[in-house]
Design a protein around this motif. Structure first.
Motif, PDB file in Angstrom:
ATOM      1  N   ASN A  45      12.376  -2.818 -12.264  1.00  0.00           N
ATOM      2  CA  ASN A  45      13.023  -4.016 -11.696  1.00  0.00           C
ATOM      3  C   ASN A  45      13.523  -3.867 -10.271  1.00  0.00           C
ATOM      4  N   LYS A  46      14.215  -2.734 -10.027  1.00  0.00           N
ATOM      5  CA  LYS A  46      14.951  -2.636  -8.764  1.00  0.00           C
ATOM      6  C   LYS A  46      14.183  -1.875  -7.709  1.00  0.00           C
ATOM      7  N   MET A  47      12.927  -1.567  -7.970  1.00  0.00           N
ATOM      8  CA  MET A  47      12.170  -0.770  -7.010  1.00  0.00           C
ATOM      9  C   MET A  47      11.670  -1.624  -5.859  1.00  0.00           C
ATOM     10  N   LYS A  48      11.557  -0.990  -4.690  1.00  0.00           N
ATOM     11  CA  LYS A  48      10.998  -1.660  -3.514  1.00  0.00           C
ATOM     12  C   LYS A  48       9.471  -1.688  -3.630  1.00  0.00           C
ATOM     13  N   PRO A  49       8.812  -2.620  -2.924  1.00  0.00           N
ATOM     14  CA  PRO A  49       7.347  -2.704  -3.019  1.00  0.00           C
ATOM     15  C   PRO A  49       6.637  -1.376  -2.763  1.00  0.00           C
ATOM     16  N   HIS A  50       7.081  -0.610  -1.753  1.00  0.00           N
ATOM     17  CA  HIS A  50       6.349   0.630  -1.463  1.00  0.00           C
ATOM     18  C   HIS A  50       6.515   1.663  -2.573  1.00  0.00           C
ATOM     19  N   THR A  51       7.654   1.634  -3.275  1.00  0.00           N
ATOM     20  CA  THR A  51       7.845   2.554  -4.404  1.00  0.00           C
ATOM     21  C   THR A  51       6.961   2.130  -5.565  1.00  0.00           C
ATOM     22  N   ILE A  52       6.892   0.815  -5.787  1.00  0.00           N
ATOM     23  CA  ILE A  52       6.045   0.298  -6.868  1.00  0.00           C
ATOM     24  C   ILE A  52       4.593   0.689  -6.630  1.00  0.00           C
ATOM     25  N   ALA A  53       4.164   0.594  -5.358  1.00  0.00           N
ATOM     26  CA  ALA A  53       2.797   1.005  -5.032  1.00  0.00           C
ATOM     27  C   ALA A  53       2.612   2.478  -5.362  1.00  0.00           C
ATOM     28  N   LEU A  97       0.826  -1.203   0.000  1.00  0.00           N
ATOM     29  CA  LEU A  97       0.000   0.000   0.000  1.00  0.00           C
ATOM     30  C   LEU A  97       0.862   1.256   0.000  1.00  0.00           C
ATOM     31  N   GLY A  98       2.162   1.070  -0.155  1.00  0.00           N
ATOM     32  CA  GLY A  98       3.043   2.231  -0.282  1.00  0.00           C
ATOM     33  C   GLY A  98       3.697   2.675   1.009  1.00  0.00           C
ATOM     34  N   ILE A  99       3.616   1.836   2.054  1.00  0.00           N
ATOM     35  CA  ILE A  99       4.219   2.220   3.334  1.00  0.00           C
ATOM     36  C   ILE A  99       5.680   1.764   3.361  1.00  0.00           C
ATOM     37  N   ASN A 100       6.563   2.718   3.615  1.00  0.00           N
ATOM     38  CA  ASN A 100       7.991   2.405   3.689  1.00  0.00           C
ATOM     39  C   ASN A 100       8.286   1.863   5.090  1.00  0.00           C
ATOM     40  N   LEU A 138      -0.829   6.745   0.536  1.00  0.00           N
ATOM     41  CA  LEU A 138      -0.089   7.435  -0.529  1.00  0.00           C
ATOM     42  C   LEU A 138      -0.766   8.724  -0.969  1.00  0.00           C
ATOM     43  N   ARG A 139      -2.054   8.854  -0.638  1.00  0.00           N
ATOM     44  CA  ARG A 139      -2.792  10.041  -1.070  1.00  0.00           C
ATOM     45  C   ARG A 139      -2.877  11.068   0.046  1.00  0.00           C
ATOM     46  N   SER A 140      -2.053  10.933   1.066  1.00  0.00           N
ATOM     47  CA  SER A 140      -2.000  11.906   2.155  1.00  0.00           C
ATOM     48  C   SER A 140      -0.537  12.009   2.549  1.00  0.00           C
ATOM     49  N   ASN A 141      -0.185  13.019   3.336  1.00  0.00           N
ATOM     50  CA  ASN A 141       1.252  13.151   3.575  1.00  0.00           C
ATOM     51  C   ASN A 141       1.697  13.615   4.949  1.00  0.00           C
ATOM     52  N   ALA A 142       0.866  13.474   5.972  1.00  0.00           N
ATOM     53  CA  ALA A 142       1.293  13.883   7.311  1.00  0.00           C
ATOM     54  C   ALA A 142       2.485  13.036   7.758  1.00  0.00           C
ATOM     55  N   GLY A 143       3.531  13.680   8.240  1.00  0.00           N
ATOM     56  CA  GLY A 143       4.684  12.954   8.773  1.00  0.00           C
ATOM     57  C   GLY A 143       4.509  12.699  10.252  1.00  0.00           C
TER      58      GLY A 143
END
Lengths: 338, 253
Positions: free
Chosen positions: B70-78, A198-201, B107-112
């Motif tokens: 190819n070399k992307m991590k799952p979260h980047t692919i998402a 789901l895109g969580i690092n 992924l559609r929000s960005n609060a840290g």
């Protein structure tokens, strides 16, 4: 904060306000202040253990770094206590980052090992770096905290201050849990694969929570130093770190209230045991303070066996059980009336 | 196939001496439903894991929207628009149904972490947007009445629906569904088929691994058949049903 948690928060605030009126003995007030320090460290540790699923057996080291940074900068370099505390936080952030990145990249409990090693190193440095830390004889002349010149001189004032920080810590923890980041953490705990799909690092989140929990510990250490006005390496050994983990586990990993209850319970237990030992003496049993460890172990064993979700959930289950029995009886009674 | 969103070029994956995917080339057409079928152990799930970054290919390329991933991590692919579900349902059982979907809005929000701790006013707005989007998703899947139930308490059919809803919440361009109908009863399977067609209408490309042939032949635009990590046939459902290699692979001639 949701409904139930707001109620809990209110109870916490009322308790904080009322307790100094009920506990007038300075010694017990002091014990309660130490309890606040433990609570603070346990909130951070609970976020790490219960929500990110990682264990740190070295949180005592972060408490030590907070305490020693505050102590050294104020006592030796006459910094403002606030600035020194802030500096401690910064140092801890850098260290937690450096420890966390390699340890949390891997699946499994590598963080536990890394922090365990780190805690031993910090303890050795605190003992051996005599010029900096004062070594085993400790560091003296640490000032008390002040607000714009108003010094928190009495224990009562310090009690209010330190427990306000705990309340703030609880507030922050609940904000985090109910946020985007908190959901991300719970997701990681639920299924790492699904979370990353789901895109969580995952690594980044684990490192961030580890840093946050270390900051909690550092603040707890700084407050400890300003309260005691003296620090030595004694309280910061690995066994204290393990005690913190035990507190969180006893109270309940997956709940901030559980961590608080665990911290309060195990912080007050030695006092209760020494109280009890007077009575045991009368019965002819000589209770030694050394037995405390045994009692801790026994309690941990009992809780892991019978209340694996911790005291907090355990109490919930017991009240539910009692309620269900009560319902059964009232139903039987009403049937009889019919 | 003219307009492909996903291209596999000579893709290979070895596990020690075992070749799970063997120099496979395949193009997935944008906006269509493509099914991967084949006997157990043919390498279908491995292909999913390669495309979503859970495994790294031994050789070959994976191109998504013209980009080598190819070399992307799952979260980047998402984050570039590939969503997926899992063969053994991977919902977050202790979280509520709506929270599960809210995780999908990550992924559609960005609060840290810092803002999440202090909760400034603008964050409350973002939080509200996340919740509204999740509720919309729940209505789309008819799960609204279960919104606050723990996800683990749902029956399997609803858990699979929830997993798809969660994957849709990231607004993917390509959605990979790994056996969405396995373990479902006949009625649930029909509902699943309707859902997948609805997803297609939302202009999301669907890549499907499924053993329920009726469902596959019913909803797929294209079918690719894989055996021993190799592509043995591809085409429309009708073409596949008449293909002798496919019949041989399935009947073990």
């Amino acid at each position: 904060m949701g409904g139930k948690n707001s109620v809990g928060f209110l109870i916490l605030i009322i308790g904080i306000i009322l307790i100094p009126f009920m506990v007038t003995n300075d010694y017990y007030l002091g014990v309660l202040i130490f309890t606040a320090f433990n609570c603070l460290a346990c909130i951070g540790l609970c976020l790490l253990m219960g929500y990110a699923g990682q264990i740190s057996i070295g949180h005592g080291a972060f408490i030590a770094i907070g305490a020693y940074t505050s102590g050294i900068l104020t006592a030796k370099f006459a910094w403002s206590p606030w600035l020194a505390m802030f500096c401690g936080i910064l140092i801890v952030i850098v260290i937690a980052f450096c420890l966390g990145i390699p340890a949390l990249r891997l699946k499994g409990h590598y963080l536990a090992m890394a922090t365990l090693g780190f805690a031993s190193i910090v303890h050795i440095v605190a003992v051996a770096a005599v010029d900096l830390t004062g070594g085993p004889s400790g560091l003296v002349n640490i000032p008390r905290l002040d607000f714009f010149g108003y010094v928190l001189s009495s224990d009562k004032q310090y009690f209010y201050f330190s427990w306000s920080v705990v309340a703030l810590g609880v507030y922050i923890a609940f904000n985090l849990i109910n946020s985007r980041v908190g959901r991300g953490l719970q997701a990681i705990h639920g299924s790492e694969d699904a979370a990353s799909s789901l895109g969580i690092n995952i690594t980044s989140y684990k490192v961030q929570v580890f840093i946050l929990s270390a900051v909690f510990a550092s603040v707890s250490g700084s407050l400890y130093a300003y309260y005691m006005n003296y620090i030595d390496p004694g309280p910061f050994d690995v066994s204290h770190s393990i005690l913190l983990v035990t507190m969180v586990a006893v109270g309940g990993l997956h709940n901030i209230w559980g961590a608080l209850i665990g911290a309060v319970f195990l912080s007050l237990l030695p006092e209760f045991l020494s109280f009890l030992s007077d009575y045991l003496q009368v019965l002819g049993i000589a209770y030694q303070p050394d037995y405390d460890t045994l009692v801790y172990g026994f309690i941990l064993l009992i809780i892991m066996l019978f209340l694996p979700e911790g005291l907090f959930k355990g109490f919930g289950n017991i009240t539910q059980f009692v309620r269900s029995i009560f319902k059964k009886f009232s139903k039987r009674a009403s049937d009889r009336v019919k | 196939m003219s307009n492909s969103i996903l291209e596999l070029e000579m893709l290979r994956k070895n596990f020690g001496g075992v070749v799970a995917v063997s120099d496979l080339s395949l193009q997935i057409e944008q906006g269509a439903i493509t099914s991967l079928i084949g006997p157990n152990g043919a390498g279908k799930t491995t292909i999913f894991n390669l495309v979503t970054g859970f495994l790294a290919p031994s050789s070959g390329h994976i191109k998504f929207a013209g980009r080598i991933v190819n070399k992307m991590k799952p979260h980047t692919i998402a984050s570039i628009g590939i969503g997926r579900t899992f063969q053994n349902v991977q919902i977050f059982p202790k979280m509520s149904v709506i929270e599960n979907i809210m995780v999908g809005r990550h992924l559609r929000s960005n609060a840290g972490i810092f803002y999440s701790c202090v909760l400034p006013p603008f964050l409350r707005k973002e939080e509200k947007r996340i919740q509204e989007a999740a509720e919309e998703q729940l209505h789309f899947l008819n799960l609204a009445q279960h919104a606050h139930a723990p996800a683990g308490s749902l029956p399997l059919g609803n858990q699979r629906m929830l997993e798809i809803a969660r994957a849709l919440a990231i607004e993917p361009k390509l959605l990979l569904l790994d056996e969405p109908a396995s373990g479902l009863n006949a009625r649930e399977t029909i509902a699943m088929g309707e859902l997948i067609e609805k997803i297609k209408q939302m202009n999301v490309t669907v890549l499907l691994v499924e053993h329920d042939m009726e469902l596959v032949m019913d909803i797929s635009d294209y079918v690719a058949v894989i055996n021993f990590g190799k592509l043995i046939a591809e085409g429309t459902p009708v073409e596949i049903q008449e293909n002798e290699d496919v019949i041989a692979a399935y009947l073990g001639e």
